[in-house]
Design a protein around this motif. Structure first.
Motif, PDB file in Angstrom:
ATOM      1  N   VAL A 210     -19.993  11.815  -6.098  1.00  0.00           N
ATOM      2  CA  VAL A 210     -19.185  10.799  -5.399  1.00  0.00           C
ATOM      3  C   VAL A 210     -17.709  11.034  -5.679  1.00  0.00           C
ATOM      4  O   VAL A 210     -17.317  11.329  -6.815  1.00  0.00           O
ATOM      5  N   TRP A 211     -16.901  10.927  -4.636  1.00  0.00           N
ATOM      6  CA  TRP A 211     -15.447  10.812  -4.773  1.00  0.00           C
ATOM      7  C   TRP A 211     -15.071   9.446  -4.232  1.00  0.00           C
ATOM      8  O   TRP A 211     -15.333   9.119  -3.070  1.00  0.00           O
ATOM      9  N   LEU A 212     -14.468   8.590  -5.096  1.00  0.00           N
ATOM     10  CA  LEU A 212     -14.106   7.221  -4.730  1.00  0.00           C
ATOM     11  C   LEU A 212     -12.634   7.009  -5.045  1.00  0.00           C
ATOM     12  O   LEU A 212     -12.177   7.298  -6.156  1.00  0.00           O
ATOM     13  N   ALA A 213     -11.911   6.520  -4.058  1.00  0.00           N
ATOM     14  CA  ALA A 213     -10.490   6.220  -4.252  1.00  0.00           C
ATOM     15  C   ALA A 213     -10.191   4.841  -3.674  1.00  0.00           C
ATOM     16  O   ALA A 213     -10.789   4.416  -2.670  1.00  0.00           O
ATOM     17  N   ILE A 214      -9.283   4.140  -4.324  1.00  0.00           N
ATOM     18  CA  ILE A 214      -8.802   2.842  -3.841  1.00  0.00           C
ATOM     19  C   ILE A 214      -7.281   2.944  -3.743  1.00  0.00           C
ATOM     20  O   ILE A 214      -6.601   3.246  -4.733  1.00  0.00           O
TER      21      ILE A 214
ATOM     22  N   GLY B 129       1.188   2.870  -1.320  1.00  0.00           N
ATOM     23  CA  GLY B 129       0.668   4.233  -1.338  1.00  0.00           C
ATOM     24  C   GLY B 129       0.119   4.640  -2.692  1.00  0.00           C
ATOM     25  O   GLY B 129      -0.367   5.767  -2.849  1.00  0.00           O
ATOM     26  N   LYS B 130       0.157   3.758  -3.672  1.00  0.00           N
ATOM     27  CA  LYS B 130      -0.363   4.083  -4.991  1.00  0.00           C
ATOM     28  C   LYS B 130      -1.880   3.869  -5.017  1.00  0.00           C
ATOM     29  O   LYS B 130      -2.388   2.941  -4.387  1.00  0.00           O
ATOM     30  N   GLY B 131      -2.567   4.739  -5.727  1.00  0.00           N
ATOM     31  CA  GLY B 131      -4.028   4.634  -5.741  1.00  0.00           C
ATOM     32  C   GLY B 131      -4.630   5.167  -7.021  1.00  0.00           C
ATOM     33  O   GLY B 131      -3.968   5.784  -7.856  1.00  0.00           O
ATOM     34  N   MET B 132      -5.917   4.887  -7.169  1.00  0.00           N
ATOM     35  CA  MET B 132      -6.723   5.397  -8.287  1.00  0.00           C
ATOM     36  C   MET B 132      -7.956   6.073  -7.689  1.00  0.00           C
ATOM     37  O   MET B 132      -8.526   5.593  -6.700  1.00  0.00           O
TER      38      MET B 132
ATOM     39  N   PHE C 293     -22.985  10.999   2.834  1.00  0.00           N
ATOM     40  CA  PHE C 293     -22.458   9.809   3.502  1.00  0.00           C
ATOM     41  C   PHE C 293     -20.977   9.649   3.169  1.00  0.00           C
ATOM     42  O   PHE C 293     -20.465  10.221   2.198  1.00  0.00           O
ATOM     43  N   TYR C 294     -20.311   8.892   4.019  1.00  0.00           N
ATOM     44  CA  TYR C 294     -18.921   8.512   3.776  1.00  0.00           C
ATOM     45  C   TYR C 294     -18.803   7.030   4.047  1.00  0.00           C
ATOM     46  O   TYR C 294     -19.686   6.406   4.657  1.00  0.00           O
ATOM     47  N   ASP C 295     -17.738   6.426   3.583  1.00  0.00           N
ATOM     48  CA  ASP C 295     -17.516   4.998   3.835  1.00  0.00           C
ATOM     49  C   ASP C 295     -16.025   4.707   3.656  1.00  0.00           C
ATOM     50  O   ASP C 295     -15.322   5.429   2.919  1.00  0.00           O
ATOM     51  N   PHE C 296     -15.561   3.686   4.355  1.00  0.00           N
ATOM     52  CA  PHE C 296     -14.201   3.195   4.154  1.00  0.00           C
ATOM     53  C   PHE C 296     -14.199   1.719   4.513  1.00  0.00           C
ATOM     54  O   PHE C 296     -14.861   1.285   5.457  1.00  0.00           O
ATOM     55  N   PHE C 297     -13.524   0.946   3.726  1.00  0.00           N
ATOM     56  CA  PHE C 297     -13.480  -0.496   3.937  1.00  0.00           C
ATOM     57  C   PHE C 297     -12.336  -1.067   3.102  1.00  0.00           C
ATOM     58  O   PHE C 297     -11.845  -0.428   2.167  1.00  0.00           O
ATOM     59  N   MET C 298     -11.920  -2.286   3.445  1.00  0.00           N
ATOM     60  CA  MET C 298     -10.839  -2.948   2.718  1.00  0.00           C
ATOM     61  C   MET C 298     -11.431  -4.043   1.846  1.00  0.00           C
ATOM     62  O   MET C 298     -11.902  -5.066   2.365  1.00  0.00           O
TER      63      MET C 298
ATOM     64  N   ILE D  49      -7.443  -0.271   0.524  1.00  0.00           N
ATOM     65  CA  ILE D  49      -8.539   0.347   1.266  1.00  0.00           C
ATOM     66  C   ILE D  49      -9.299   1.268   0.317  1.00  0.00           C
ATOM     67  O   ILE D  49      -8.698   1.970  -0.517  1.00  0.00           O
ATOM     68  N   ALA D  50     -10.622   1.209   0.408  1.00  0.00           N
ATOM     69  CA  ALA D  50     -11.489   2.059  -0.413  1.00  0.00           C
ATOM     70  C   ALA D  50     -12.000   3.219   0.437  1.00  0.00           C
ATOM     71  O   ALA D  50     -12.414   3.023   1.583  1.00  0.00           O
ATOM     72  N   LEU D  51     -11.957   4.427  -0.117  1.00  0.00           N
ATOM     73  CA  LEU D  51     -12.437   5.645   0.555  1.00  0.00           C
ATOM     74  C   LEU D  51     -13.561   6.234  -0.280  1.00  0.00           C
ATOM     75  O   LEU D  51     -13.419   6.414  -1.491  1.00  0.00           O
ATOM     76  N   VAL D  52     -14.674   6.547   0.379  1.00  0.00           N
ATOM     77  CA  VAL D  52     -15.847   7.077  -0.335  1.00  0.00           C
ATOM     78  C   VAL D  52     -16.412   8.269   0.434  1.00  0.00           C
ATOM     79  O   VAL D  52     -16.517   8.229   1.661  1.00  0.00           O
TER      80      VAL D  52
END
Length: 597
Positions: free
Chosen positions: A454-458, A464-467, A385-390, A396-399
Motif C-alpha cells: 500500500v502507498w497512502l498519502a494525505i 500542499g503539505k502532506g504525509m 485497487f486505487y482510491d481517493f476521497f476527502m 484528500i487521501a490518495l491510495v
C-alpha cells in the motif's frame, strides 16, 4: 459356435504361419536396440538435469554480492560455526536485526562492507547466508527428486574435499554416516572413480560416476582460494531406467501386434470378410455424418454378420455413436455452465469496477487539485485497487495498493483491504497510524495468508503539505512544476498483513502549484514482451516525460498505450493500476509563486 471358433482359429493360425519367423527376428533385434536407446536417453536426461541444477546453484550464489567471501569464510570456520539447519526460525529474527542495523539486504552486502563489520556480525552474516542457501538447496532437492545435492570445497590434490552444504528432505536425517545429509565441515575421501571424474572437473563438462542404482554428477562452480568449489548431484536411476525400458518394450510389443494384425487383414479379410463389411461400415459412417441419427446407423451396422474383427469394429462403432451422443449432451451442459460462469464473472468484474471511484470530476468544486486513475486486471477480476476521497474539507487521501495473488480470492481480499483503509482514514490519524491499525485488524483473521502493498498519502489541499507511508509498494514518481518526472526512493515498510504489530514509517512532503505525484503497481514496470524483457521504470519515466498534454487523463492514456505497444502479443500476467494527482494550489499560492518569479 463350433464354426465360429474354426473361423477365428484359422485366422490366427494363418497370421502365425506367415509372419512368425519375421516377427520374432524383428522383435529380438528391436528389443536390444531399444534397451540401448533407453539407457542412453536416461543418461542424456540426467546430464541435462544436472546442468540445469548446477546453473541454478550458480545463480543462487551470484544473487549475493559477497558470495565468494561467504564460501571462503565457511571453509575457514567450518568447525566452529553454528548455523541453523533446515529451518529459518532463528535466522529470520537475526536477519531482521542485521538488515535494520545496517540498512542493507543480505544480498546487497559487499566484501568491503563486511571487512568494516565486527567479527560477530561477519560470523552472523555467514551463518544467515548459509541458512538461505541450505533451504534453497533443500527445495531444489525435493523439486528434482534427488538422492543427494551438495557442494564441497575440494583440495588441490583432488583426493579429498570438505562438505560445505548438503541438502536434506523429509526422508533423511542429518549425520556423519553414509546415506545421511552431511553437516558442514565433514572431510570426504574420494574413491578412485571419483578421483578420475574430478581431476578434469574444471574443463566445464559434466563428470559422471554411475552404478546400476545411482548416477553421480560433478560440476565445477568457482574457485575459493586454492580450493575448487564443486557441486555434487546424485540421481536414483533404477525407477526411471525400469520405466523407460518398460515403455520401450510396450511400444515394441504394440508395434509387433499391429504388424501382425495389419498383415492378417491384408491377406485374409478380402472380399466377404473385409471389403463388404467395410463398405457397410463406410455407409453407416456416411449416413451418420449426413443425418446424425444414431438409431438408423445402428440398424445398418446390425446387418454385418461376419465373425471377425470387422463385426467387433461395427459393434464398437455402434457403441461409440451412443457415447458420442452422450458427449454432445454433456458438451451442451458444460457450455451452458460456462456461459453462466462467464456471466457471473462479468458481473463480478462490473462490481469490482464500480467499487473503484470512476467519477474523476466528483471534486470539480475543488480547483486546488486534479486527478485521474485506471485499473486493468490481468484476469476477469484482480487484486490491485486505487482510491481517493476527502476525509474532511481540508485534506484528500490518495491510495494505491496491490494484493498478493490473482483472480477472485485476491479480489475478495482487495474489497476487505480497501474498505478497512478508507473507513480507518475517515476516523482521522496519520498514514502510519492508519496502516498500523488496518494491518493488525487484517492479521487477526488472515487465514489465507494474503498481504497487500500500500502507498497512502494525505495532502492538505490548501497548503500542499502532506504525509505518506509506503508499505512495501513501488517507489512513487514526482514531477515538480516545469521539471521532469523522477522516482522518489526512500525506505519502505513491510506490506500490510505480512506480520502483526509491525510499525509503519511515514514521511512528510510539500507540493507546489503544478507539481504532480504518479503512483502505480508492479504490473507497470514488470510488464513483459514476447522477448521476456521487462518494461521497467526507465521506460516508464521516458514515456511520462514524452507526454506534453497537461491533462492527467491524457497522461495515463498515453502511458497505457506505450505499455501495450511494448508488450505486443505477450500475455498480461499482472494487474496494471495507475493514479496521478496534480496539485494546482489556491489562488493565494499562485499569486505568491508569480511574485516570487
Amino acid at each position: 459356435m463350433k464354426k465360429d471358433g474354426m473361423v477365428k482359429g484359422g485366422l490366427l493360425l494363418q497370421i502365425a504361419f506367415v509372419f512368425i519367423v519375421g516377427t520374432a527376428l524383428t522383435t529380438l533385434l528391436s528389443y536390444f536396440s531399444l534397451m540401448e536407446i533407453a539407457d542412453s536417453n536416461v543418461s542424456r536426461e540426467n546430464t541435462r538435469m544436472s546442468r540445469v541444477i548446477a546453473g541454478e546453484l550458480r545463480s543462487m550464489f551470484e544473487d549475493y554480492a559477497a558470495y565468494e567471501w561467504v564460501v571462503g569464510y565457511l571453509i575457514e570456520h567450518c568447525e566452529d560455526l553454528e548455523p541453523e539447519y533446515d529451518t529459518d526460525t532463528e535466522t529470520a529474527v537475526r536477519e531482521v536485526d542485521f538488515c535494520k542495523r545496517y540498512d542493507l539486504r543480505l544480498k546487497e552486502v559487499t566484501e568491503e562492507q563486511l571487512e568494516q563489520m565486527p567479527e560477530e556480525d561477519r560470523r552472523a552474516f555467514a551463518e544467515m547466508v548459509f541458512n538461505h542457501w541450505l533451504l534453497r538447496m533443500n527445495d531444489m532437492k525435493k523439486a528434482y527428486d534427488l538422492v543427494f545435492l551438495y557442494f564441497v570445497a575440494m583440495e588441490p590434490d583432488y583426493k579429498t574435499s570438505v562438505t560445505i552444504i548438503s541438502a536434506k528432505d523429509e526422508g533423511q536425517v542429518r549425520g556423519y554416516e553414509d546415506g545421511k545429509a552431511f553437516p558442514m565441515g565433514l572431510r570426504l575421501n574420494h574413491t578412485d572413480a571419483q578421483y578420475a571424474a574430478l581431476i578434469n572437473v574444471e574443463d566445464g563438462n559434466d563428470h559422471r560416476v554411475s552404478s546400476d542404482m545411482f548416477a553421480d554428477y560433478y560440476n565445477y562452480l568457482f574457485n575459493s582460494g586454492d580450493k575448487l568449489i564443486v557441486s555434487g548431484i546424485t540421481f536414483d536411476i533404477r525407477d526411471i531406467t525400469s520405466e523407460v525400458r518398460a515403455r520401450s518394450l510396450g511400444s515394441l510389443v504394440l508395434f509387433s501386434c499391429l504388424q501382425i494384425a495389419l498383415s492378417a487383414f491384408a491377406l485374409l479379410l478380402i472380399n466377404k470378410y473385409v471389403l463388404s463389411p467395410l463398405d457397410t461400415v463406410k455407409g453407416a459412417v456416411t449416413e451418420y455424418a449426413a443425418s446424425k441419427d444414431g438409431t438408423v446407423v445402428r440398424k445398418i451396422l446390425d446387418n454385418i454378420t461376419v465373425r471377425n474383427e470387422i463385426r467387433l469394429l461395427s459393434n464398437e462403432f455402434s457403441g461409440m455413436i451412443g457415447e458420442l451422443e452422450d458427449h454432445i449432451e454433456q458438451i451442451k451442459t458444460i457450455s451452458e455452465e460456462r456461459e453462466r460462469i462467464g456471466a457471473e464473472l462479468d458481473i463480478a468484474t462490473e462490481i469490482q469496477a464500480n467499487m473503484l471511484p470512476g467519477n474523476f470530476n466528483v471534486y470539480s468544486d475543488h480547483p486546488e487539485f486534479a486527478l485521474h486513475a485506471s485499473m486493468d486486471p490481468a484476469k476477469e477480476v484482480g487484486g490491485d485497487f486505487y482510491d481517493f476521497f476527502m476525509p474532511d474539507e481540508d485534506h484528500i487521501a490518495l491510495v494505491i495498493a496491490d494484493v498478493s495473488g490473482k483472480g477472485i480470492p485476491a479480489a475478495l481480499f482487495m474489497v476487505i483491504a480497501k474498505t478497512l483503509i478508507k473507513n480507518r482514514t475517515l476516523m482521522g490519524g496519520t498514514p502510519s497510524q492508519i496502516l498500523s491499525d488496518v494491518n493488525d485488524q487484517i492479521c487477526e483473521t488472515n487465514a489465507s495468508g494474503f498481504f497487500v502493498t500500500v502507498w497512502l498519502a494525505i495532502v492538505d489541499i490548501h497548503t500542499g503539505k502532506g504525509m505518506a507511508s509506503n508499505a512495501g509498494h513501488e517507489h512513487p514518481v514526482l514531477k515538480r512544476a516545469g521539471g521532469q518526472y523522477e522516482l522518489i526512493k526512500y525506505r519502505h515498510s513491510l506490506a500490510v498483513a505480512a506480520m502483526e504489530g509491525v510499525p509503519f514509517e511515514e514521511h512528510s512532503f510539500e507540493l507546489h502549484p503544478g507539481d504532480r505525484i504518479f503512483v502505480y503497481t508492479d504490473g507497470v514496470p514488470e510488464a513483459t514482451n514476447m522477448s521476456e524483457e521487462l518494461y521497467g521504470t526507465d521506460r516508464m519515466l521516458e514515456a511520462l516525460n514524452r507526454v506534453t498534454s497537461p491533462e492527467p487523463e491524457k497522461l495515463l492514456s498515453e502511458l497505457t498505450k506505450d505499455i501495450s505497444n511494448f508488450v505486443g502479443e505477450a500475455e498480461q500476467f499482472d494487474d496494471t493500476t495507475m493514479l496521478i494527482f496534480e496539485y494546482r494550489g489556491t489562488d493565494t499560492e499562485k499569486e505568491i509563486d508569480k511574485s516570487g518569479e
